[in-house]
Design a protein around this motif. Structure first.
Motif, short mmCIF file in Angstrom:
data_model
loop_
_atom_site.label_atom_id
_atom_site.label_comp_id
_atom_site.label_asym_id
_atom_site.label_seq_id
_atom_site.Cartn_x
_atom_site.Cartn_y
_atom_site.Cartn_z
N ASP A 7 2.93 -27.39 -52.29
CA ASP A 7 3.62 -28.55 -52.85
C ASP A 7 4.98 -28.68 -52.18
O ASP A 7 5.58 -27.69 -51.74
N THR A 64 8.50 -31.78 -51.39
CA THR A 64 9.11 -33.09 -51.58
C THR A 64 10.07 -33.37 -50.43
O THR A 64 10.86 -32.50 -50.05
N ARG A 97 -3.19 -34.30 -55.14
CA ARG A 97 -2.71 -34.93 -56.37
C ARG A 97 -1.18 -35.04 -56.38
O ARG A 97 -0.50 -34.46 -55.53
N ASP A 98 -0.70 -35.79 -57.37
CA ASP A 98 0.73 -35.98 -57.62
C ASP A 98 1.44 -36.61 -56.42
O ASP A 98 2.65 -36.44 -56.26
N ASP A 149 -4.97 -39.38 -57.71
CA ASP A 149 -5.42 -38.03 -57.44
C ASP A 149 -6.84 -38.05 -56.90
O ASP A 149 -7.65 -38.93 -57.26
N ALA A 157 2.83 -44.47 -56.70
CA ALA A 157 2.17 -43.25 -57.16
C ALA A 157 0.70 -43.35 -56.72
O ALA A 157 0.01 -44.31 -57.07
N GLY A 197 3.93 -34.34 -52.90
CA GLY A 197 2.70 -34.18 -53.65
C GLY A 197 2.28 -32.72 -53.66
O GLY A 197 3.04 -31.82 -53.31
N THR A 198 1.04 -32.50 -54.07
CA THR A 198 0.50 -31.14 -54.18
C THR A 198 -0.94 -31.14 -53.66
O THR A 198 -1.76 -31.97 -54.07
#
Length: 668
Positions: A342, A344, A397-398, A418, A415, A365-366
Motif C-alpha cells: 500500500d 500514497t 482496492r482502495d 475494488d 475513487a 491504493g492497496t
C-alpha cells in the motif's frame, strides 16, 4: 500504526512453530545462513549462477552491471543506479520490457525487493560485496512469490561469516573525485554468526547532457547514497536455524538540471526459520517501509514544474514452504505465500511563471496477493521430471486520485472500484543427463504480474512528455516454452544454449495517445522469441565467461494501441552480449576485461526516437600488497563510448563516460 499493521505477518512464523519443535538427531551444528537446497529439476528452467568472484570484481561496483553478464537481463534504461531516476530501475529478462516496472522477481535471502508502490528495484541498496551468489532463472515461475516472476526470478544470497572473514572492506576514488567505501564485520557468535555491513557512495557525477545541449541550469548527475545492513544467524537445533535481517538506506540523486532532485529511502526487516530435517521447511516473514521523492524541472524555463514531495509505501509478506519426506527419488514442495503493498503519492504542480503551487494531488491504493503452490520433482534414472501448480487470490482496492486547486477547490475526486479474483499458473519441465557432459532440458510455463500502484494511479512527467496512469489496468499473463542444452565435459568447460518463445498477454505499456502524451494501457501482447547462449571456460590461469542474447520481440496492439502493432517494445534491443576474460597468475591476483555490447533500441513505442548501439570495454585488477591489503584498479567504458540512455525528440541523456577508479581492499 504502520508497524502495528506489519505485525500481521507474524502468523506465518507462528504456523512454523510446530515444525520447529520436531525432534532432531544428535549431530554437529552447521549454520549456513541459506535457504533450502536446490531441487533436482532446477536445471530444467535454464538457471544461471553468478558466483561471488564475478559479483565482487565488476568494474563499476554496481550489482546491476554484475547481473548484466546474464544473457537477457535488462533494465528499463541503460543508466545505472548512480544516474538513473530510481523509479525507472525495473528489472526484466528476455526482452519482455517496455515499461519501468520489474517483470522479474528479485529476491534477497528469499525476500522480494521490489518497491511496494513503484515496483522498481533499489539497486543502490544492494552491495555486491555482501553477497555469496546470484541465481537467475529465466521464464515464468510458480513457486514462492511466483505471482511476481513473470519474466523470471533473480535470487540473491547473502554471504556468511566464513566467506566474509571477521573484517573486510574497501575504499576507492575515481578520476572525478567520487568515492566508494564499504566496511563489513562478521564475527562468529557461538555456533552462529552475525554480519554488520555499511556502504557509502558519493560524487559530483558526470554530465548526462551532451555539451551541445547544455544550458546554465545544466548540472552533473550528482549522487550520495548510503546503506547499512545487519544480519544474524543462529541454530535453534542441529537441523533448524533462525535468520534475521534488518537494513536501511538513503539515496539522493540529481538528473540533468539544478533542482531536479530525487530521493529514495527504505527500512526492511525479515525473520526466517529454515529446517533441514526429514521434514524440510522454510518459513519467512518480512516488513518494508519505503519512500520516494522527485522534482521535475521544466526543460524550457528550467524551474520546478512538479514536486512529487512524498510517496510513502509499506510492504508486508511471508511464506511457508514444506518439503515432506516423499522417498529418495521424489521431492515435493507445498506452500503458501502472501504479499501486501500500500502507498500514497503526494505531489504539487507548480507554475513555471510564478513558482506558486497551482494544484495539490494525492493518489494511492492497496494491492494484495495470497498464493498456494505445489511442485514435485521425480527422478527416473538420468531423467528428472517436474511439474508445478500455483493459484493466486489477488485484490486491487482502495484506489483513488484527488486533485485540488491552490484555493482548495476540487479539481478531481476519483475513487476507483475494488477488484479481486483468482488466477492459476502452471509450469512443467524435464532434464535429461544424456552422458558425456551433455544435459538436455525443456520447460513450459505460465506466469502472472499485478499492475503496480504506480501504474494504476500515478501519472508522471519526463518533460515535455506526460504519462497518464490507468486504474483499469488488468493483470499481465505470460505463456512460454523453451528448450536447451548444456555441455560440461569437464569442470573447466561449460556451454549452454537455449531457444525460447515467451508471450506476455495484456502487457502494460506506455502508449502514445497524443502529442507529448502517453497513457499506461494493456496492449494485446508482447511476444519475444530468441536464443540465449552462455560459456564458461578455464585454461590454467585464464578464464573466459560470456553470454549472448538474440531476441526478436514485437508488440501486438489493436484499438487505441494499433499504431504499435508489429513494432519492437520500447527500450528493447535485438542483441545484447558480454564477454569477460580473466587472468589469475597466482593467489590473490586478478586481472579481467569485460567487453559488452547492447544493440540499438527505441525510446518510445512508435519507434520514433532511436538509441544507437553501444559497445563498452571495462577492466578490473586486484594486486596483493602486504598482509590483508590489496590494490584495486577499475576502469569503466575505457574507450569512452557515447552511450545514449534517453532520446526524446532529440533531447538526449548520456551514460557513464570513461571512468578510472583506484583504491585499497582488505580482508582479515
Amino acid at each position: 500504526m504502520i508497524f502495528r499493521r506489519q505485525l500481521t505477518v507474524l502468523p506465518f512464523l507462528a504456523i512454523a512453530a510446530p515444525l520447529a519443535a520436531q525432534d532432531a538427531d544428535e549431530a554437529e551444528i552447521v549454520v549456513t545462513g541459506q535457504g533450502l537446497p536446490d531441487t533436482p529439476a532446477t536445471p530444467a528452467y535454464g538457471t544461471q549462477v553468478i558466483d561471488r568472484e564475478a559479483l565482487t570484481t565488476v568494474p563499476s561496483g554496481r550489482i546491476e552491471d554484475a547481473l548484466a553478464s546474464i544473457a537477457g537481463f535488462q533494465q528499463f534504461r541503460r543508466s545505472d543506479s548512480r544516474s538513473a531516476n530510481p523509479s525507472a530501475q525495473g528489472a526484466t529478462l528476455r526482452a519482455l520490457g517496455g515499461n519501468a516496472s520489474s517483470r522479474a522477481l528479485v529476491l534477497l535471502d528469499g525476500v522480494p525487493l521490489s518497491d511496494p508502490f513503484f515496483g522498481y528495484i533499489p539497486f543502490s541498496a544492494i552491495a555486491p560485496e555482501r553477497l555469496a551468489s546470484a541465481r537467475v532463472t529465466r521464464g515464468g515461475g510458480s513457486g514462492p512469490f511466483g505471482a511476481g516472476a513473470l519474466a523470471g526470478t533473480i535470487e540473491l544470497a547473502s554471504a556468511g561469516a566464513t566467506t566474509l572473514g571477521p573484517l573486510s572492506g574497501q575504499a576507492l576514488a575515481n578520476d572525478r573525485g567520487e568515492s566508494e567505501t564499504s566496511l563489513t564485520i562478521a564475527p562468529r557468535l557461538g555456533a552462529g554468526f552475525a554480519v554488520l555491513s555499511g556502504r557509502w557512495d558519493r560524487g559530483q557525477g558526470f554530465w548526462t547532457t551532451p555539451a551541445a545541449q547544455r544550458v546554465p541550469a545544466s548540472v552533473r548527475a550528482a549522487y550520495d547514497a548510503w546503506s547499512v545492513e545487519g544480519r544474524a544467524v543462529a541454530p535453534l537445533s542441529p537441523r533448524i536455524e533462525l535468520q534475521a535481517r534488518m537494513s536501511a538506506w538513503d539515496d539522493q540523486r540529481t538528473l540533468r538540471f539544478a533542482g531536479a532532485d530525487s530521493s529514495t529511502e527504505g527500512q526492511d526487516a525479515s525473520l526466517r526459520i529454515v529446517g533441514r530435517g526429514d521434514w524440510q521447511f522454510d518459513a519467512l516473514g518480512y516488513v518494508q517501509s519505503r519512500n520516494f521523492t522527485n522534482v521535475v524541472v521544466s526543460s524550457t524555463r528550467f524551474v520546478p514544474t512538479l514536486d512529487q514531495r512524498n510517496t510513502p509505501s509499506t510492504g508486508i509478506g511471508g511464506k511457508i514452504e514444506v518439503r515432506p519426506p516423499a522417498g529418495p527419488e521424489t521431492v515435493l514442495r507445498l506452500g503458501i505465500d502472501y504479499r501486501r503493498s500500500d502507498g500514497t503519492l503526494f505531489e504539487n504542480a507548480i507554475s513555471t511563471v510564478t513558482g506558486e503551487v497551482t494544484e495539490r494531488r494525492t493518489a494511492g491504493g492497496t494491492n494484495s496477493n495470497f498464493g498456494l503452490f505445489a511442485e514435485t520433482d521425480r527422478s527416473i534414472g538420468p531423467l528428472v521430471l517436474t511439474g508445478g501448480l500455483r493459484a493466486d487470490r489477488f485484490t486491487i482496492r482502495d484506489g483513488f486520485y484527488r486533485a485540488r486547486a491552490a484555493n482548495g477547490a476540487t479539481v478531481a475526486d476519483n475513487a476507483f472500484p475494488d477488484r479481486s479474483g483468482w488466477d492459476v499458473s502452471v509450469r512443467a519441465g524435464a532434464v535429461l543427463a544424456a552422458g558425456g557432459g551433455v544435459r538436455l532440458r525443456a520447460a513450459a510455463y505460465t506466469g502472472l504480474r499485478l499492475p503496480t500502484l504506480n501504474e494504476l494511479y500515478r501519472p508522471f512527467v519526463v518533460f515535455p512528455v506526460t504519462t497518464q496512469a490507468n486504474a483499469a489496468l488488468r493483470n499481465e499473463r505470460l505463456e512460454g516454452f523453451e528448450a536447451g542444452m548444456d555441455f560440461a565435459p569437464s569442470p573447466t568447460i561449460e556451454l549452454s544454449l537455449t531457444a525460447f518463445d515467451n508471450q506476455v498477454e495484456n502487457a502494460i505499456a506506455n502508449v502514445t495517445v497524443g502529442t507529448n502524451l502517453r497513457q499506461r494501457q494493456n496492449i494485446d501482447a508482447i511476444r519475444a522469441r530468441g536464443i540465449e547462449a552462455g560459456t564458461r571456460l578455464s585454461l590454467g590461469a585464464f578464464r573466459l565467461q560470456g553470454s549472448l542474447a538474440l531476441t526478436d520481440a514485437e508488440a501486438r496492439g489493436s484499438g487505441a494501441a494499433a499504431a504499435l502493432d508489429g513494432k519492437r517494445p520500447a527500450q528493447t534491443p535485438r542483441v545484447a552480449g558480454s564477454a569477460t576474460l580473466g587472468w589469475q597468475p597466482r593467489d590473490g591476483w586478478m586481472v579481467s576485461a569485460t567487453l559488452r555490447h547492447v544493440g540499438a533500441q527505441f525510446e518510445d513505442d512508435l519507434e520514433t526516437d532511436r538509441l544507437p548501439a553501444a559497445t563498452t570495454l571495462d577492466a578490473y585488477a586486484e594486486i596483493p600488497l602486504t598482509g590483508p591489503l590489496a590494490l584495486v584498479l577499475r576502469g569503466e567504458n575505457l574507450t569512452d563510448e557515447t552511450i545514449v540512455t534517453r532520446n526524446q525528440a532529440g533531447s538526449i541523456d548520456l551514460g557513464v563516460p570513461r571512468t578510472v577508479w583506484a583504491g585499497l581492499k582488505w580482508r582479515l
